[in-house]
Design a protein around this motif. Sequence first.
Motif, mmCIF file in Angstrom:
data_model
loop_
_atom_site.group_PDB
_atom_site.id
_atom_site.type_symbol
_atom_site.label_atom_id
_atom_site.label_comp_id
_atom_site.label_asym_id
_atom_site.label_seq_id
_atom_site.Cartn_x
_atom_site.Cartn_y
_atom_site.Cartn_z
ATOM 1 N N TRP A 1 0.824 -1.217 0.000
ATOM 2 C CA TRP A 1 0.000 0.000 0.000
ATOM 3 C C TRP A 1 0.857 1.266 0.000
ATOM 4 C CZ3 TRP A 1 -4.651 1.565 -1.198
ATOM 5 C CH2 TRP A 1 -5.633 0.591 -1.376
ATOM 6 N N VAL B 1 -9.251 2.181 1.135
ATOM 7 C CA VAL B 1 -8.559 0.917 0.846
ATOM 8 C C VAL B 1 -9.546 -0.205 0.545
ATOM 9 C CG1 VAL B 1 -6.447 1.507 2.098
ATOM 10 C CG2 VAL B 1 -8.221 0.240 3.287
ATOM 11 N N THR C 1 -1.764 -4.173 -5.314
ATOM 12 C CA THR C 1 -1.064 -2.897 -5.099
ATOM 13 C C THR C 1 0.269 -2.809 -5.848
ATOM 14 O OG1 THR C 1 -0.321 -3.891 -3.019
ATOM 15 C CG2 THR C 1 -2.050 -2.222 -2.877
#
Length: 570
Positions: A27, A162, A254
Motif C-alpha cells: 500500500w 482501501v 497494489t
Amino acid sequence: MANFAIDSKDNRTYDAIVIGSGISGGWAAKELCEKGLKTLVLERGRNVEHIKDYPTTNMMPWEFEHRGQIPEEIQQANPVISRCYAYHEDTQHFFVKDTEHPYVQDKPFDWIRGYQVGGKSLLWARQVQRWSDYDFEGPARDGFAVDWPIRYADLAPWYSYVEKFAGISGNKDGLDNLPDGEFLPPMDLNCVEKYFKEKLETQYSGRNLIVARCAHLSEPQAIHLEQGRGQCMNRNLCQRGCPFGGYFSSNSSTLPWAMKTGNMTLRPNAVVQSIIYDEGKEKATGVQVIDAETKESIEFYAPLIFVNASALHTNTLLLNSKSNRFPEGLGNDNGLLGKYVAFHIYRGKISAAYDGELDNTTVGRRPTSGYIPRFRNVYKQETDFLRGYASGFGARRHIERDYDGIGQSLKDNLLNPKWGNWRVNSHMMGETIPKETNTVSLDPSQTDEWGMPLLKINIDYDDNDEKMIQDFFEQFTEMYERAGFTDIKTRDTGQAPGLDIHEMGGVRMGKDPKTSLLNKWNQLHACPNVFVTDGSSMTSTSTQNPSLTYMAFAARAVDYAVQEKNKLNL
Ligand SMILES: Cc1cc2nc3c(=O)[nH]c(=O)nc-3n(C[C@H](O)[C@H](O)[C@H](O)COP(=O)(O)OP(=O)(O)OC[C@H]3O[C@@H](n4cnc5c(N)ncnc54)[C@H](O)[C@@H]3O)c2cc1C
Ligand code: SF4
C-alpha cells in the motif's frame, strides 16, 4: 567488472524508499508511486510474480507427492511453522523455514513469517473487520497501555479508500462495535449458522452473528478489473496464490498498480540492515542493505522512508539502526522501542453437535465463516478482566465413514458414507493487553547469515488472558446450551503466543514523545522523515484482524507525508 550503474550514488537515490513488500508495504508503494514519487521497494525475499510464481495453484490432490501432507522429517526440522494451520505441501514454499532464519525465544513464541515479494499477503486468510471507537478508546477508558492519538473518525475515510480498491465482501450489519464498510455482496451463512444467529440475537442483546467480511471479489467492480483481477470462484485454494486475483494480495493488486505508474523500482533479495541517520541534516538519509544472495553491502538513499517489514522485523530494524544521536535505535529516545508488544489470544476453541437441519447440508465452498463481534466490556467494564474477544463461528455437517467389513462390504461402506449430525465450532480472538514486559530486543552476540543480530522475543500470556479464556468457555457454553447444541467440548490449545500471526506493537503511536515512538501520522517523533505503518505501530490490538487497519494507516500516512514533503517540511 565494477557495476557503475550500481556504484553511482545518483543511481541509488530515490524520492522514497519502502522497506517490505507485504500487505502494508504494497500500500505504501502504491500510494507513493501514484503521487509521482520515484519509489524503491526493498524486499528481503525472492521475487514472486502474480500467477507465474504460484507453482501449485492448479494442482490436483493426487499430483502432490505426499497428498498435501508435510513429511515427518520436514515437520521435525521446522517445528514452528509446522504448527501453522496453513502450512501444507501446497503452500510450504511461501513460509520461512525455521532453521534458515533462527530467532531467540526467551519464552516460547511461534513466529510465522513469509519472506518474498508480497510477504504474508500470499498466506493470509483475508478477514478484514474494521476497528471501532471502542477499540481506539479502549486504552484511555480502562487505563491499559497509552491513549491512541487518533479515533475511528480519523481512519474511517481511509478504511473506505482501501476497501474500495482491495474489494471487500460483506454485509451492512449496522453494529456500532464493528462499523460497516464499502462492501461488495456478502457471502452467505448456512442454515445452522442462521439458526444460531436467530437464537443468539433474540436471547441476548448486543450479541450478534454476522458473515465475516473478507477481501474477496464477490462482484468485481471496474477498479478491480483494471487491476487485472477477476471474480472469486470460491475454490478455497487461496494460500497457493490465486490465479484469478479473486482475493486481495500485494502481488495481484497494489504492487502491479504501483509498477504501472513507471515510478516503482522493486528490488527483491535486499535485506535492509539499518536506516542511515545523518546527524548534520538531523534526518534519515537512506538505508544500508545486504544483498541476500551475494552478501554484498549497498546503500540506497531517499528523503522519505516507509518502514513496512512487518511488526517484529520493523522493531529489529529500528533497534539495529544505531548512531551517535540514537545509540539505542532510531527514534528510541525514551527507551520504549521493542516494548509493549501485544498479540491476539487464539487458544480457546469450543465445538458442539446439533441434531436439527438433518435434511440439509452445505454444497460448495466459501472462503469465510461466521463472526461474532466482541460483546464483553464493550460499553462498560463488566468482568474482572480487561477488554474482550471476538469469535469465528462455523457449522458443517460431517461425513461418517464406516471402516468395518472386508472386501466388497468394506468397499460398499467406504463408497456410501453417511451424513452425521451438524457440528458447530467457535474459536476466540482475544485482545491481549500491551505490557512493558512483553518485549523484543537484539541478541548481543548472535547474528544471522546476513550479519543481522538475532531477535530475542520475550512475550507471554498473563492473568488477564487466562481469565478471558475461561470467560470465553463459560459464555459460549451458555450460548450453545441455549441454542440446544449438545456434546459441547471446550479445548484450550495451550499454544504459544505468535501462532495467531497478529503480533503488534513495539513502535507504538501516541500523543506524547515521552510515552510513544510515533505520532498520529505514523511518523517517528524523533526522526520525522521516517514513517512506520505496519503492525509495530499499533498502540493496542483490538479483537479484530489487524491487516485492514495497517492498509488504512499506510495510505493515510503517505497522503500526509507527501503533503509535508511538498510543503518542504520533511
Ligand atoms: C496463515 C495466515 C493467516 C492470516 N490471516 C489473516 C487474516 O485473516 N486477517 C488479517 O488481518 N491478517 C491475517 N494474517 C496476518 C497478515 O498476513 C499480516 O498481518 C500482514 O501480512 C502484515 O502485513 P505487513 O506488511 O506488516 O507484513 P508482511 O505482509 O509480512 O510483509 C513484510 C515484508 O517485509 C519483508 N521484510 C522483512 N524484513 C525485511 C528487511 N529487513 N528488509 C527487507 N524486507 C524485509 C518480508 O520479507 C515481507 O515480505 C494472517 C497471516 C497468516 C500467515
Ligand atoms: S476462493 Fe477465490 S480467492 Fe481463493 S483461490 Fe479461489 S478464486 Fe481465488
